[in-house]
Write a protein that holds these residues in place. Structure first.
Motif, PDB file in Angstrom:
ATOM      1  N   GLU A  51      -8.995 -49.008  13.320  1.00 30.39           N
ATOM      2  CA  GLU A  51      -9.703 -49.015  12.048  1.00 30.39           C
ATOM      3  C   GLU A  51      -8.900 -48.231  11.029  1.00 30.39           C
ATOM      4  O   GLU A  51      -8.539 -47.075  11.271  1.00 30.39           O
ATOM      5  CB  GLU A  51     -11.104 -48.411  12.167  1.00 30.39           C
ATOM      6  CG  GLU A  51     -11.866 -48.466  10.838  1.00 30.39           C
ATOM      7  CD  GLU A  51     -13.323 -48.090  10.951  1.00 30.39           C
ATOM      8  OE1 GLU A  51     -14.014 -48.124   9.912  1.00 30.39           O
ATOM      9  OE2 GLU A  51     -13.763 -47.751  12.074  1.00 30.39           O
ATOM     10  N   VAL A  52      -8.584 -48.871   9.915  1.00 31.41           N
ATOM     11  CA  VAL A  52      -7.784 -48.229   8.879  1.00 31.41           C
ATOM     12  C   VAL A  52      -8.702 -47.482   7.912  1.00 31.41           C
ATOM     13  O   VAL A  52      -9.840 -47.892   7.665  1.00 31.41           O
ATOM     14  CB  VAL A  52      -6.911 -49.244   8.112  1.00 31.41           C
ATOM     15  CG1 VAL A  52      -5.953 -49.948   9.053  1.00 31.41           C
ATOM     16  CG2 VAL A  52      -7.775 -50.265   7.375  1.00 31.41           C
ATOM     17  N   VAL A  55      -7.961 -55.416  13.964  1.00 29.71           N
ATOM     18  CA  VAL A  55      -8.007 -54.459  12.860  1.00 29.71           C
ATOM     19  C   VAL A  55      -9.369 -54.495  12.183  1.00 29.71           C
ATOM     20  O   VAL A  55      -9.941 -55.579  11.968  1.00 29.71           O
ATOM     21  CB  VAL A  55      -6.894 -54.772  11.831  1.00 29.71           C
ATOM     22  CG1 VAL A  55      -6.893 -53.741  10.704  1.00 29.71           C
ATOM     23  CG2 VAL A  55      -5.537 -54.822  12.517  1.00 29.71           C
ATOM     24  N   GLU A  56      -9.863 -53.310  11.834  1.00 26.55           N
ATOM     25  CA  GLU A  56     -11.110 -53.199  11.095  1.00 26.55           C
ATOM     26  C   GLU A  56     -10.920 -52.288   9.890  1.00 26.55           C
ATOM     27  O   GLU A  56     -10.074 -51.387   9.907  1.00 26.55           O
ATOM     28  CB  GLU A  56     -12.229 -52.634  11.984  1.00 26.55           C
ATOM     29  CG  GLU A  56     -12.631 -53.546  13.130  1.00 26.55           C
ATOM     30  CD  GLU A  56     -13.778 -52.982  13.947  1.00 26.55           C
ATOM     31  OE1 GLU A  56     -14.174 -51.810  13.697  1.00 26.55           O
ATOM     32  OE2 GLU A  56     -14.278 -53.698  14.832  1.00 26.55           O
ATOM     33  N   TYR A  57     -11.720 -52.557   8.875  1.00 30.03           N
ATOM     34  CA  TYR A  57     -11.799 -51.661   7.718  1.00 30.03           C
ATOM     35  C   TYR A  57     -13.257 -51.524   7.321  1.00 30.03           C
ATOM     36  O   TYR A  57     -13.966 -52.529   7.197  1.00 30.03           O
ATOM     37  CB  TYR A  57     -10.988 -52.199   6.532  1.00 30.03           C
ATOM     38  CG  TYR A  57     -11.238 -51.412   5.257  1.00 30.03           C
ATOM     39  CD1 TYR A  57     -10.836 -50.084   5.147  1.00 30.03           C
ATOM     40  CD2 TYR A  57     -11.929 -51.987   4.188  1.00 30.03           C
ATOM     41  CE1 TYR A  57     -11.097 -49.345   3.998  1.00 30.03           C
ATOM     42  CE2 TYR A  57     -12.180 -51.259   3.027  1.00 30.03           C
ATOM     43  CZ  TYR A  57     -11.772 -49.942   2.943  1.00 30.03           C
ATOM     44  OH  TYR A  57     -12.040 -49.213   1.818  1.00 30.03           O
ATOM     45  N   ASP A  58     -13.707 -50.292   7.186  1.00 34.25           N
ATOM     46  CA  ASP A  58     -15.090 -50.011   6.815  1.00 34.25           C
ATOM     47  C   ASP A  58     -16.068 -50.658   7.800  1.00 34.25           C
ATOM     48  O   ASP A  58     -17.127 -51.166   7.419  1.00 34.25           O
ATOM     49  CB  ASP A  58     -15.368 -50.509   5.389  1.00 34.25           C
ATOM     50  CG  ASP A  58     -16.621 -49.884   4.783  1.00 34.25           C
ATOM     51  OD1 ASP A  58     -17.026 -48.793   5.236  1.00 34.25           O
ATOM     52  OD2 ASP A  58     -17.198 -50.494   3.860  1.00 34.25           O
ATOM     53  N   GLY A  59     -15.679 -50.642   9.081  1.00 30.91           N
ATOM     54  CA  GLY A  59     -16.554 -51.146  10.133  1.00 30.91           C
ATOM     55  C   GLY A  59     -16.592 -52.645  10.284  1.00 30.91           C
ATOM     56  O   GLY A  59     -17.339 -53.173  11.120  1.00 30.91           O
ATOM     57  N   ARG A  60     -15.778 -53.381   9.528  1.00 28.48           N
ATOM     58  CA  ARG A  60     -15.771 -54.840   9.601  1.00 28.48           C
ATOM     59  C   ARG A  60     -14.366 -55.352   9.904  1.00 28.48           C
ATOM     60  O   ARG A  60     -13.378 -54.721   9.521  1.00 28.48           O
ATOM     61  CB  ARG A  60     -16.269 -55.437   8.279  1.00 28.48           C
ATOM     62  CG  ARG A  60     -17.733 -55.130   7.968  1.00 28.48           C
ATOM     63  CD  ARG A  60     -18.193 -55.858   6.714  1.00 28.48           C
ATOM     64  NE  ARG A  60     -17.485 -55.373   5.527  1.00 28.48           N
ATOM     65  CZ  ARG A  60     -17.907 -54.346   4.795  1.00 28.48           C
ATOM     66  NH1 ARG A  60     -18.989 -53.675   5.142  1.00 28.48           N
ATOM     67  NH2 ARG A  60     -17.231 -53.983   3.719  1.00 28.48           N
TER      68      ARG A  60
END
Length: 308
Positions: free
Chosen positions: A139-140, A179-184
């Motif tokens: 998660e970034v 890969v995820e960003y902000d839980g998505r």
């Protein structure tokens, strides 16, 4: 990639000691049996001082949080080769941090001990890196990491492979990286599509054709030592030289790797340096170059050594 003698540098984000390993492995999709960077054995020690005893990263480790016993982890960095930028491997310790967390931090913030290596990643850390039964999930923290930013396409793709090879090597499995960003779920990483999960590219597409594992950068060696690494070299020939501080070759020889053509193969050789005066030298291993330089020249990896 020869270079003058230089002080040892440490991984700023990890404060871990670099470790050299006798087991030479890879983690490319083209060689499933090679995904065991994490299965070598070593114990904490000084850079370039081979030791044995402790087991490296446990593939079942959840790298998302917490601390753990120090584990040996492989970290891939970018370096120059005649084929352009490629990946070289260097070993470090997780220093009590969960191995996947340490591996991710080394990729983005690591200061490789070998000054010929570098990381093109933007500075910062992943929010989390976890291992599930089917994937390694990163998660970034910054939305900007989803885009290439200042990286050109080729370097962005190599940086993504740097992460994939490092994380897969840490757990010893070829799990895809999602890969995820902000839980998505995120569709890109550094501008590279993540559709279907990020997988390791074939070794010969992304790895330097020569990589020295031992001696590690800054190693102090006795009258004789074993050099080893992995390579893909014409007819499996691995040449080596030792240069003094003026760049003069004082010893040279060659050995043969276990194979060539399709991937990188282990090589090893014992070197007698009892004839050399005590002091700093540079060990250089290189691929064979049947083209006589027309193909860009051999791929080299250099390590500063200190003869006792």
């Amino acid at each position: 990639m020869t270079h003058p003698a230089s002080p040892r540098r440490t991984l700023a984000a990890l404060a871990g000691a670099v470790l050299s390993l006798g087991l030479l492995v890879g983690c490319g999709d083209d060689a499933p049996s090679d995904v065991d960077d994490a299965n070598a054995t070593t114990s904490p020690g000084s850079p370039g001082t081979p030791t044995s005893g402790a087991t490296a990263s446990d593939p079942s480790t959840d790298g998302s949080s917490g601390t753990a016993e120090p584990k040996v982890i492989p970290v891939y960095y970018v370096g120059d080769t005649p084929q352009g930028d490629r990946l070289y491997r260097e070993f470090t310790q997780s220093s009590g941090v969960a191995p996947l967390v340490a591996a991710g931090a080394a990729v983005t913030e690591g200061d490789p001990v070998d000054p010929d290596y570098r990381t093109p990643w933007p500075s910062g850390r992943f929010v989390s890196i976890t291992q599930t039964s089917t994937a390694i999930v990163v998660e970034v923290a910054e939305e900007s990491w989803l885009e290439a930013g200042s990286l050109d396409t080729a370097l962005a793709e190599l940086a993504v492979q740097q992460l994939v090879y490092t994380l897969q090597g840490t757990i010893g499995k070829r799990l895809p990286v999602t890969v995820e960003y902000d839980g998505r779920p995120a569709d890109t990483l550094l501008g590279v599509s993540t559709a279907g999960g990020l997988k390791a590219a074939p070794q010969l597409d992304v790895l330097a054709f020569m990589n020295v594992t031992e001696p590690a950068e800054g190693t102090t060696v006795p009258d004789s030592f074993t050099a080893n690494g992995r390579a893909s070299s014409f007819e499996a020939t691995v040449g080596w030289t030792i240069e003094d501080s003026t760049g003069t070759v004082v010893l040279e020889g060659f050995t043969t790797a276990d194979g060539w053509i399709d991937k990188l193969y282990p090589w090893t050789t014992k070197i007698d340096v009892s004839s050399l005066d005590a002091g700093s030298y540079t060990f250089i291993a290189r691929t064979d170059d049947p083209s006589g330089g027309e193909g860009g020249g051999p791929t080299e990896d250099t390590k500063r050594i200190i003869v006792e």
